[in-house]
Design a protein around this motif. Structure first.
Motif, PDB file in Angstrom:
ATOM      1  N   MET A   1       0.847  -1.174   0.000  1.00 53.94           N
ATOM      2  CA  MET A   1       0.000   0.000   0.000  1.00 53.94           C
ATOM      3  C   MET A   1       0.889   1.232   0.000  1.00 53.94           C
ATOM      4  O   MET A   1       1.836   1.313   0.759  1.00 53.94           O
ATOM      5  N   GLU A   2       0.584   2.159  -0.848  1.00 53.07           N
ATOM      6  CA  GLU A   2       1.394   3.358  -0.974  1.00 53.07           C
ATOM      7  C   GLU A   2       0.631   4.561  -0.431  1.00 53.07           C
ATOM      8  O   GLU A   2      -0.543   4.739  -0.729  1.00 53.07           O
ATOM      9  N   ILE A   3       1.297   5.357   0.377  1.00 55.08           N
ATOM     10  CA  ILE A   3       0.697   6.582   0.893  1.00 55.08           C
ATOM     11  C   ILE A   3       1.165   7.714   0.000  1.00 55.08           C
ATOM     12  O   ILE A   3       2.358   7.930  -0.153  1.00 55.08           O
ATOM     13  N   THR A   4       0.225   8.424  -0.587  1.00 54.04           N
ATOM     14  CA  THR A   4       0.581   9.532  -1.469  1.00 54.04           C
ATOM     15  C   THR A   4       0.032  10.827  -0.910  1.00 54.04           C
ATOM     16  O   THR A   4      -0.957  10.843  -0.198  1.00 54.04           O
ATOM     17  N   ARG A   5       0.686  11.911  -1.244  1.00 50.15           N
ATOM     18  CA  ARG A   5       0.239  13.234  -0.801  1.00 50.15           C
ATOM     19  C   ARG A   5      -0.970  13.658  -1.601  1.00 50.15           C
ATOM     20  O   ARG A   5      -1.055  13.429  -2.793  1.00 50.15           O
ATOM     21  N   GLN A   6      -1.899  14.296  -0.940  1.00 48.31           N
ATOM     22  CA  GLN A   6      -3.059  14.864  -1.602  1.00 48.31           C
ATOM     23  C   GLN A   6      -2.807  16.354  -1.807  1.00 48.31           C
ATOM     24  O   GLN A   6      -2.085  16.975  -1.032  1.00 48.31           O
ATOM     25  N   PRO A   7      -3.388  16.950  -2.845  1.00 49.68           N
ATOM     26  CA  PRO A   7      -3.188  18.384  -3.048  1.00 49.68           C
ATOM     27  C   PRO A   7      -3.758  19.187  -1.878  1.00 49.68           C
ATOM     28  O   PRO A   7      -4.778  18.834  -1.305  1.00 49.68           O
ATOM     29  N   ASP A  60     -14.617  -1.468  -4.389  1.00 49.60           N
ATOM     30  CA  ASP A  60     -14.274  -2.891  -4.369  1.00 49.60           C
ATOM     31  C   ASP A  60     -13.059  -3.145  -3.482  1.00 49.60           C
ATOM     32  O   ASP A  60     -13.014  -4.108  -2.717  1.00 49.60           O
ATOM     33  N   LYS A  61     -12.079  -2.259  -3.563  1.00 47.25           N
ATOM     34  CA  LYS A  61     -10.880  -2.397  -2.737  1.00 47.25           C
ATOM     35  C   LYS A  61     -11.224  -2.197  -1.259  1.00 47.25           C
ATOM     36  O   LYS A  61     -10.715  -2.908  -0.385  1.00 47.25           O
ATOM     37  N   VAL A  62     -12.104  -1.243  -0.972  1.00 45.55           N
ATOM     38  CA  VAL A  62     -12.538  -1.000   0.404  1.00 45.55           C
ATOM     39  C   VAL A  62     -13.235  -2.235   0.963  1.00 45.55           C
ATOM     40  O   VAL A  62     -12.968  -2.672   2.086  1.00 45.55           O
ATOM     41  N   ALA A  63     -14.114  -2.843   0.169  1.00 48.88           N
ATOM     42  CA  ALA A  63     -14.828  -4.041   0.606  1.00 48.88           C
ATOM     43  C   ALA A  63     -13.858  -5.199   0.851  1.00 48.88           C
ATOM     44  O   ALA A  63     -14.004  -5.950   1.828  1.00 48.88           O
ATOM     45  N   THR A  64     -12.847  -5.339  -0.010  1.00 46.72           N
ATOM     46  CA  THR A  64     -11.851  -6.389   0.159  1.00 46.72           C
ATOM     47  C   THR A  64     -11.068  -6.195   1.453  1.00 46.72           C
ATOM     48  O   THR A  64     -10.833  -7.146   2.203  1.00 46.72           O
ATOM     49  N   LEU A  65     -10.671  -4.957   1.728  1.00 43.87           N
ATOM     50  CA  LEU A  65      -9.925  -4.668   2.956  1.00 43.87           C
ATOM     51  C   LEU A  65     -10.785  -4.878   4.198  1.00 43.87           C
ATOM     52  O   LEU A  65     -10.313  -5.399   5.217  1.00 43.87           O
ATOM     53  N   LEU A  74      -5.414  -9.775   7.567  1.00 42.61           N
ATOM     54  CA  LEU A  74      -4.642  -8.609   7.142  1.00 42.61           C
ATOM     55  C   LEU A  74      -3.485  -8.411   8.112  1.00 42.61           C
ATOM     56  O   LEU A  74      -3.687  -8.271   9.319  1.00 42.61           O
ATOM     57  N   THR A  75      -2.286  -8.428   7.608  1.00 40.07           N
ATOM     58  CA  THR A  75      -1.110  -8.224   8.455  1.00 40.07           C
ATOM     59  C   THR A  75      -0.489  -6.880   8.119  1.00 40.07           C
ATOM     60  O   THR A  75      -0.643  -6.369   7.010  1.00 40.07           O
ATOM     61  N   SER A  76       0.233  -6.330   9.074  1.00 39.98           N
ATOM     62  CA  SER A  76       0.896  -5.056   8.829  1.00 39.98           C
ATOM     63  C   SER A  76       2.251  -5.042   9.531  1.00 39.98           C
ATOM     64  O   SER A  76       2.465  -5.717  10.525  1.00 39.98           O
ATOM     65  N   ASP A  77       3.143  -4.266   8.983  1.00 40.40           N
ATOM     66  CA  ASP A  77       4.465  -4.071   9.556  1.00 40.40           C
ATOM     67  C   ASP A  77       4.468  -2.667  10.159  1.00 40.40           C
ATOM     68  O   ASP A  77       4.505  -1.678   9.439  1.00 40.40           O
ATOM     69  N   SER A  78       4.402  -2.601  11.487  1.00 38.90           N
ATOM     70  CA  SER A  78       4.259  -1.296  12.144  1.00 38.90           C
ATOM     71  C   SER A  78       5.451  -0.384  11.897  1.00 38.90           C
ATOM     72  O   SER A  78       5.298   0.827  11.771  1.00 38.90           O
TER      73      SER A  78
END
Length: 93
Positions: A1-7, A60-65, A74-78
């Motif tokens: 998952m990539e975090i991108t800047r919003q305008p 669709d991605k939101v529902a999958t998550l 769902l695993t995460s690397d803190s």
């Protein structure tokens, strides 16, 4: 998952309205509607167009998550997440 800047969307009014000393209404006449100054309207149009350029939500991605979270799969690397958050707030990619 990539975090991108919003305008960054900012609004700076060209003129501020003076604030009256009392917020109480008196029965001394009809209430006159207040319209935005002409200088403010282009700012609202800029905000509207900037909002229109934002990416749409992939439902669709939101529902999958959501399903992965509910199933506990769902695993995460803190450490990686914390690093990405720091980079985002530093303005790095």
């Amino acid at each position: 998952m990539e975090i991108t800047r919003q305008p960054v969307i900012s609004f700076t009014p060209s003129a501020e309205r003076p604030v009256s000393g009392s917020s109480e209404r008196t029965g001394s006449g009809p209430v006159t509607p207040v319209s935005a100054p002409a200088a403010v309207k282009p700012g609202l149009e800029q905000i509207h167009s900037a909002l229109g350029q934002l990416p749409q939500v992939d439902l669709d991605k939101v529902a999958t998550l959501k399903a992965a979270l509910a199933a506990g799969s769902l695993t995460s690397d803190s450490a990686s997440l914390a690093g990405a958050m720091l980079n985002y707030h530093r303005g790095e990619r």
